[in-house]
Each structure stands twice: as C-alpha cells, then as structure tokens.
Design an enzyme around this catalytic site. Structure first.
Site, mmCIF file in Angstrom:
data_model
loop_
_atom_site.group_PDB
_atom_site.id
_atom_site.type_symbol
_atom_site.label_atom_id
_atom_site.label_comp_id
_atom_site.label_asym_id
_atom_site.label_seq_id
_atom_site.Cartn_x
_atom_site.Cartn_y
_atom_site.Cartn_z
ATOM 1 N N TYR A 142 37.953 22.603 20.556
ATOM 2 C CA TYR A 142 37.847 21.321 19.930
ATOM 3 C C TYR A 142 38.537 20.345 20.365
ATOM 4 O O TYR A 142 38.372 19.083 20.373
ATOM 5 C CB TYR A 142 37.790 21.624 18.271
ATOM 6 C CG TYR A 142 36.513 21.708 17.545
ATOM 7 C CD1 TYR A 142 35.968 23.029 17.946
ATOM 8 C CD2 TYR A 142 35.966 20.934 16.726
ATOM 9 C CE1 TYR A 142 34.741 23.230 17.211
ATOM 10 C CE2 TYR A 142 34.778 20.980 16.074
ATOM 11 C CZ TYR A 142 34.107 22.348 16.281
ATOM 12 O OH TYR A 142 33.152 22.864 15.346
ATOM 13 N N LYS A 190 36.638 37.228 20.270
ATOM 14 C CA LYS A 190 35.857 37.671 21.551
ATOM 15 C C LYS A 190 37.074 38.249 22.732
ATOM 16 O O LYS A 190 37.002 37.553 23.563
ATOM 17 C CB LYS A 190 35.108 36.527 22.073
ATOM 18 C CG LYS A 190 33.998 36.870 23.136
ATOM 19 C CD LYS A 190 33.175 37.840 22.484
ATOM 20 C CE LYS A 190 31.951 38.203 23.332
ATOM 21 N NZ LYS A 190 30.791 38.811 23.120
ATOM 22 N N ASP A 222 30.166 38.210 17.951
ATOM 23 C CA ASP A 222 28.707 38.446 18.078
ATOM 24 C C ASP A 222 28.361 39.696 16.916
ATOM 25 O O ASP A 222 27.471 39.404 16.239
ATOM 26 C CB ASP A 222 28.152 38.946 19.602
ATOM 27 C CG ASP A 222 29.323 39.726 20.140
ATOM 28 O OD1 ASP A 222 30.348 40.096 19.863
ATOM 29 O OD2 ASP A 222 29.029 40.106 21.499
ATOM 30 N N ASP A 246 33.513 27.549 12.625
ATOM 31 C CA ASP A 246 32.516 26.690 12.333
ATOM 32 C C ASP A 246 31.054 27.299 12.150
ATOM 33 O O ASP A 246 30.213 27.123 11.394
ATOM 34 C CB ASP A 246 32.550 25.442 13.463
ATOM 35 C CG ASP A 246 31.487 24.504 13.209
ATOM 36 O OD1 ASP A 246 31.105 24.143 12.124
ATOM 37 O OD2 ASP A 246 30.671 24.125 14.232
ATOM 38 N N ASP A 250 28.700 28.256 8.743
ATOM 39 C CA ASP A 250 27.161 27.809 8.638
ATOM 40 C C ASP A 250 26.193 29.087 8.186
ATOM 41 O O ASP A 250 25.407 29.033 7.352
ATOM 42 C CB ASP A 250 26.725 27.221 9.718
ATOM 43 C CG ASP A 250 26.758 25.518 9.492
ATOM 44 O OD1 ASP A 250 27.779 25.084 8.811
ATOM 45 O OD2 ASP A 250 26.026 25.032 10.051
HETATM 46 C C1 IPM Z 1 32.332 21.063 10.162
HETATM 47 C C2 IPM Z 1 31.531 20.135 10.876
HETATM 48 C C3 IPM Z 1 32.318 19.394 12.013
HETATM 49 C C4 IPM Z 1 33.111 20.539 12.715
HETATM 50 C C5 IPM Z 1 31.415 18.638 12.890
HETATM 51 C C6 IPM Z 1 30.814 17.487 12.000
HETATM 52 C C7 IPM Z 1 32.482 17.990 13.899
HETATM 53 O O1 IPM Z 1 30.212 21.088 11.470
HETATM 54 O O2 IPM Z 1 33.133 20.503 9.460
HETATM 55 O O3 IPM Z 1 32.166 22.216 10.107
HETATM 56 O O4 IPM Z 1 32.331 21.095 13.729
HETATM 57 O O5 IPM Z 1 34.039 21.112 12.459
HETATM 58 MN MN MN Z 2 30.200 22.891 10.816
#
Ligand code: IPM
Ligand code: MN
Length: 360
Positions: A142, A190, A222, A246, A250
């Site tokens: 990042y 990884k 993975d 990240d 999700d």
């Molecule tokens: C999160 C979001 C951010 C990230 C994006 C919006 C830059 O997905 O906070 O998880 O990738 O960190």
């Molecule tokens: Mn995210």
C-alpha cells in the site's frame, strides 16, 4: 469522564451510520454520566469538494487534538470511474492512517446466533466463530516506493516493503490480545514466495519466544482463504500484513452474514481511530437502508480501546445482540422484515440507556 471525540463521517453511507453511532454514544454518556464532546471534520470526497484535499490539515489537527476518532467511510463513484483523477478520496484514507500513525487495524469477526441463518455458509460452520484479525496498516504494498508507471506508460509497478520494527510492533499487540483470548496466533503470509513474508515469519517467531504460553502457527494466505470458509472456528488471533488483511477481512464478513456488521479499531502511537469496515456503499447512500451496526460496534470498541470503559462497551455489545434477537435489523440482514438505519440506531440507543437505568 470528559472526552473529546473527532467525528469524520466522510462519504456515502458514512454520515448516516455515524449518526447512529453518535446516538448510541450519547445514550452511554447520559446513562453513565460521561461528557462526550463531538467535533466534526471533513474527509474523503466531501473534503475534496470543499478543500481539494481528501485529508485536510485541519482535519489532521482535529484528530490529533482529540481523545479518539470516529470515522465513517471514504469513497465516491465519480472517482472510481475516472482512472485519471488526480486526487482520489481513498488517498485521504491512506494519508490519514499514515499521518496518525495507525499501524495496526484490529478487526473482530464474530457470528451472531440470531442471524447465523443469513450466512451463506452452513450454520454448523459459522456457529461460535469468534476471532480477531490484526492487519498491519501503514506498510507493505500500500505504501512501498517506488510505485507508478514507466515513462512510456507500458509498465506499472508497486513495491512491498516491511521492516523488522514495523512487524514487531503489531506482533506484540497480537500476542497481547491472544493472551486474553484462546492463546493462539496464526501468522498469515506467503513465505513460499515473498521475501517480506519470510521476514514476517522470522520476526514473529522471535516475538513468540517472549510469549511461550501462546501457540503460534503459520499459514499461507491462499490456504487461509480456504480455511476461513471451511473451518473459521480454527482461528483465534490472525496476524497479517496490509493487503492480505484487507482481503481476508472482507471474506471473513461472509461468516457473520453481512459486511455491515463488522467494526474495526486502528491503533498506533498517537490517537486511536474507529470505523466500520464496510466502506461508503454509495448504492444505498441517503436511503436509510444501511446497516449501522458496524459503526455502532466501532463506537463500542472506541469506548473500550480508547477510554478503558469496558462496562459501557459491553452494554453496547449486549444491546446489539438484543436488538438482533428482536429482529431490529436492516435490509441486508432481512430483505422482507426490516427496519431503517434510524430505527435500528434508536433501538440500540434505547436498549443501552435502559440496561444501565434498570440496573442502577
Ligand atoms: C479498507 C478499505 C481500504 C483499504 C480502501 C478503501 C483503500 O478497503 O479499509 O479495508 O484497502 O484499506
Ligand atoms: Mn477493505
């Protein structure tokens, strides 16, 4: 207690869910005799519109002068569809993390019995899931330099960099958390491919020596993605780098059944920041359909992590449990019988207030 909270509602559904979190914090203040003052700051697309900067200096100062930051979401479709936009709202989020020194993002993942049937996973798989992800937040791909495009534009590159010090400081937090939980840390990496991952393993192994009562294991990203769906009950504390964290979180939200449920805390050496993980979700912004629970649980984390108010924090968590049991949920949880964002916020705020007043 007297506390100053910076409120950065941001974009999309950010303002409406943050409003519910504030409602709940006001209920806590009233029931437990605290004085919380809330000061608003601009961030994201909302800040670009006014100042041209997604994380203006003024907002940075406001955060650094506050006892904690409550944050909504960042992002706007008009920038998503324009790959040439010079400033993007997300840059504000990354700048905020970097400038506030928020190197560790704590994302708890929990299943709720009352809504476990909405998870696309089988109920016996999601039952009793309770783990927490420590996602490194200010390093890795990042932020690594160099990044960008070659002169002829035909090549693009990003760089993942980690230092031992960066790995150590978040690892210590993860081990501390594990000691108060089931004493099990899983480092997700990884290491069969990436040099940074091998440094993570080496560093975390050292850190583990100071914590002999905590079991450490390693898992490739993975494999972890698969395990998360197959047997999420395996995990207690997941420790991982920025991008893996990240993606994994999700995916982990599927366990709970809705991304709208998940809160987070971002910790560092300055002020602490709290935000739902769901993002700006512009498709439903302003329609009172957004699930405010991620934001409300972020407020609960704020009370606990920033102010040490465990009783107040637990009161919010119990109120969320109770309102779920009573069916006070938004559309993402129940497409037929659902309430508005406001109604869910009102319900939880009332339950928080009543729980203290009834027991007082
Ligand atoms: C999160 C979001 C951010 C990230 C994006 C919006 C830059 O997905 O906070 O998880 O990738 O960190
Ligand atoms: Mn995210």
């Amino acid at each position: 207690m007297q506390k100053k909270i910076a409120v950065l509602a941001g974009d999309g559904i950010g303002p409406e869910v943050t409003k519910q979190a504030l409602k709940v914090l006001r209920a806590v203040a009233k029931a437990y005799d605290h004085q919380f003052t809330f000061q608003e700051g601009l961030v994201g697309a909302a800040a670009i519109d006014v100042t041209g900067d997604p994380f203006p200096k003024e907002t940075e100062k406001l955060c650094l002068n506050s006892d904690a930051v409550l944050f909504g979401a960042i992002g706007h479709p008009k920038y998503d569809n324009d790959p040439h936009a010079k400033v993007r709202p997300e840059q504000g989020l990354l700048a905020m993390r970097k400038k506030l020194g928020l190197f560790s993002n704590v994302r708890p993942v929990k299943s709720y019995e009352a809504i476990s049937h909405i998870s696309p996973l089988k109920e016996h798989i999601v039952k009793d899931v309770d783990f927490v992800v420590f996602r490194e937040l200010t390093g890795g791909i990042y932020f690594g330099e160099p990044r960008g495009r070659s002169e002829n534009g035909e090549t693009a590159f990003d760089t993942s960099i980690y230092t031992k010090a960066e790995i150590l400081r978040i690892s210590k937090q993860a081990f501390e958390a594990a000691k108060k939980r089931r004493k099990h840390v899983t480092l997700v990496d990884k290491a069969n491919v990436l040099a940074t991952s091998r440094l993570w393993r080496e560093t975390v192994r050292e850190c583990c020596k100071d914590n002999p009562d905590v079991k450490l294991d390693y898992m490739y990203i993975d494999n972890a993605a698969m395990k998360l769906i197959q047997n999420p009950g395996f995990f207690d504390v997941v420790l991982t780098e920025n991008m893996f964290g990240d993606i994994l979180t999700d995916a982990a939200s599927v366990i709970t059944g809705s991304l709208g449920m998940l809160p987070s805390a971002s910790l560092g050496d300055k002020v602490k920041l709290f935000e739902p993980i769901h993002g700006s979700y512009p498709e439903v912004a302003g329609m009172s359909k957004a699930n405010p629970i991620g934001a409300i649980l972020s407020a609960a984390m704020l009370l606990n992590y920033a102010f040490g108010m465990t009783e107040e924090s637990n009161a919010i968590k119990s109120a969320v449990d109770q309102s779920l049991k009573e069916g006070y949920v938004t559309e993402d949880i129940d497409s037929e019988k659902h309430h508005t964002t406001e109604e869910v916020g009102d319900k939880i705020a009332t339950l928080v207030y009543m729980s203290k007043k009834v027991h007082a």
